[in-house]
Design a protein around this motif. Structure first.
Motif, PDB file in Angstrom:
ATOM      1  N   ILE A  30      46.941  41.858  47.284  1.00  0.00           N
ATOM      2  CA  ILE A  30      47.268  42.660  46.102  1.00  0.00           C
ATOM      3  C   ILE A  30      45.985  43.157  45.443  1.00  0.00           C
ATOM      4  O   ILE A  30      45.885  44.324  45.055  1.00  0.00           O
ATOM      5  N   MET A  31      45.001  42.285  45.330  1.00  0.00           N
ATOM      6  CA  MET A  31      43.734  42.674  44.717  1.00  0.00           C
ATOM      7  C   MET A  31      43.053  43.788  45.516  1.00  0.00           C
ATOM      8  O   MET A  31      42.468  44.701  44.939  1.00  0.00           O
ATOM      9  N   LYS A  32      43.157  43.730  46.817  1.00  0.00           N
ATOM     10  CA  LYS A  32      42.565  44.775  47.662  1.00  0.00           C
ATOM     11  C   LYS A  32      43.297  46.105  47.443  1.00  0.00           C
ATOM     12  O   LYS A  32      42.665  47.152  47.282  1.00  0.00           O
ATOM     13  N   ILE A  33      44.615  46.068  47.446  1.00  0.00           N
ATOM     14  CA  ILE A  33      45.417  47.274  47.230  1.00  0.00           C
ATOM     15  C   ILE A  33      45.097  47.883  45.864  1.00  0.00           C
ATOM     16  O   ILE A  33      44.981  49.100  45.722  1.00  0.00           O
ATOM     17  N   ASN A  34      44.930  47.033  44.856  1.00  0.00           N
ATOM     18  CA  ASN A  34      44.681  47.500  43.496  1.00  0.00           C
ATOM     19  C   ASN A  34      43.226  47.897  43.246  1.00  0.00           C
ATOM     20  O   ASN A  34      42.915  48.426  42.194  1.00  0.00           O
ATOM     21  N   GLY A  35      42.348  47.627  44.194  1.00  0.00           N
ATOM     22  CA  GLY A  35      40.934  47.957  44.003  1.00  0.00           C
ATOM     23  C   GLY A  35      40.275  47.071  42.962  1.00  0.00           C
ATOM     24  O   GLY A  35      39.440  47.530  42.182  1.00  0.00           O
ATOM     25  N   CYS A  36      40.647  45.795  42.946  1.00  0.00           N
ATOM     26  CA  CYS A  36      40.129  44.856  41.949  1.00  0.00           C
ATOM     27  C   CYS A  36      38.720  44.383  42.284  1.00  0.00           C
ATOM     28  O   CYS A  36      38.321  44.355  43.445  1.00  0.00           O
ATOM     29  N   THR A  37      38.024  43.985  41.237  1.00  0.00           N
ATOM     30  CA  THR A  37      36.712  43.389  41.413  1.00  0.00           C
ATOM     31  C   THR A  37      36.860  42.013  42.047  1.00  0.00           C
ATOM     32  O   THR A  37      37.924  41.388  41.951  1.00  0.00           O
ATOM     33  N   LYS A  38      35.812  41.539  42.681  1.00  0.00           N
ATOM     34  CA  LYS A  38      35.853  40.193  43.274  1.00  0.00           C
ATOM     35  C   LYS A  38      35.614  39.121  42.229  1.00  0.00           C
ATOM     36  O   LYS A  38      36.026  37.992  42.403  1.00  0.00           O
ATOM     37  N   ALA A  47      44.304  31.353  33.414  1.00  0.00           N
ATOM     38  CA  ALA A  47      44.491  32.722  33.902  1.00  0.00           C
ATOM     39  C   ALA A  47      43.166  33.483  33.955  1.00  0.00           C
ATOM     40  O   ALA A  47      42.372  33.435  33.025  1.00  0.00           O
ATOM     41  N   ILE A  48      42.992  34.196  35.050  1.00  0.00           N
ATOM     42  CA  ILE A  48      41.832  35.047  35.271  1.00  0.00           C
ATOM     43  C   ILE A  48      42.355  36.464  35.508  1.00  0.00           C
ATOM     44  O   ILE A  48      43.340  36.656  36.219  1.00  0.00           O
ATOM     45  N   ILE A  49      41.684  37.451  34.920  1.00  0.00           N
ATOM     46  CA  ILE A  49      42.048  38.839  35.176  1.00  0.00           C
ATOM     47  C   ILE A  49      40.961  39.465  36.048  1.00  0.00           C
ATOM     48  O   ILE A  49      39.776  39.209  35.865  1.00  0.00           O
ATOM     49  N   TYR A  50      41.422  40.241  37.013  1.00  0.00           N
ATOM     50  CA  TYR A  50      40.529  40.966  37.908  1.00  0.00           C
ATOM     51  C   TYR A  50      40.676  42.451  37.598  1.00  0.00           C
ATOM     52  O   TYR A  50      41.703  43.052  37.922  1.00  0.00           O
ATOM     53  N   PRO A  51      39.672  43.027  36.928  1.00  0.00           N
ATOM     54  CA  PRO A  51      39.731  44.457  36.607  1.00  0.00           C
ATOM     55  C   PRO A  51      39.831  45.292  37.881  1.00  0.00           C
ATOM     56  O   PRO A  51      39.463  44.839  38.968  1.00  0.00           O
ATOM     57  N   SER A  52      40.295  46.520  37.711  1.00  0.00           N
ATOM     58  CA  SER A  52      40.581  47.376  38.855  1.00  0.00           C
ATOM     59  C   SER A  52      39.988  48.763  38.683  1.00  0.00           C
ATOM     60  O   SER A  52      40.077  49.347  37.610  1.00  0.00           O
ATOM     61  N   SER A  53      39.431  49.288  39.754  1.00  0.00           N
ATOM     62  CA  SER A  53      38.903  50.654  39.738  1.00  0.00           C
ATOM     63  C   SER A  53      40.028  51.685  39.632  1.00  0.00           C
ATOM     64  O   SER A  53      39.801  52.826  39.279  1.00  0.00           O
TER      65      SER A  53
END
Length: 87
Positions: A30-38, A47-53
């Motif tokens: 999901i993170m890859k599809i969404n373009g999220c940061t590592k 909870a951790i949020i992974y911002p997305s491009s």
């Protein structure tokens, strides 16, 4: 093709039904599809949020329990939907 969408995942570290390894693989997809940061950022307790491009963040909520829903996750879910309204 799967389109990026804001997403949240709640997982129990000791879930006997949905293995932790399987959940981590799905979250990474999901993170890859969404373009999220590592690198994630603190969002709330557990909870951790992974911002997305693509402006489709991913929130990963991980608790020490099993396949039960933690009531503490309610506030995280509310925060997620308040911050990610449908356009």
């Amino acid at each position: 093709m799967i389109k990026p969408k804001p997403a949240i995942h709640i997982m129990g570290e000791n879930d006997p039904l949905v293995k932790r390894f399987w959940q981590k693989l799905m979250c990474q997809k999901i993170m890859k599809i969404n373009g999220c940061t590592k690198q994630g950022i603190f969002y709330a307790q557990n909870a951790i949020i992974y911002p997305s491009s693509t402006h489709n963040p991913f929130v990963w909520y991980s608790h020490s329990g099993n396949h039960t829903f933690p009531s503490e996750a309610d506030d995280v879910i509310i925060k997620f939907f308040k911050n990610n309204s449908k356009p």
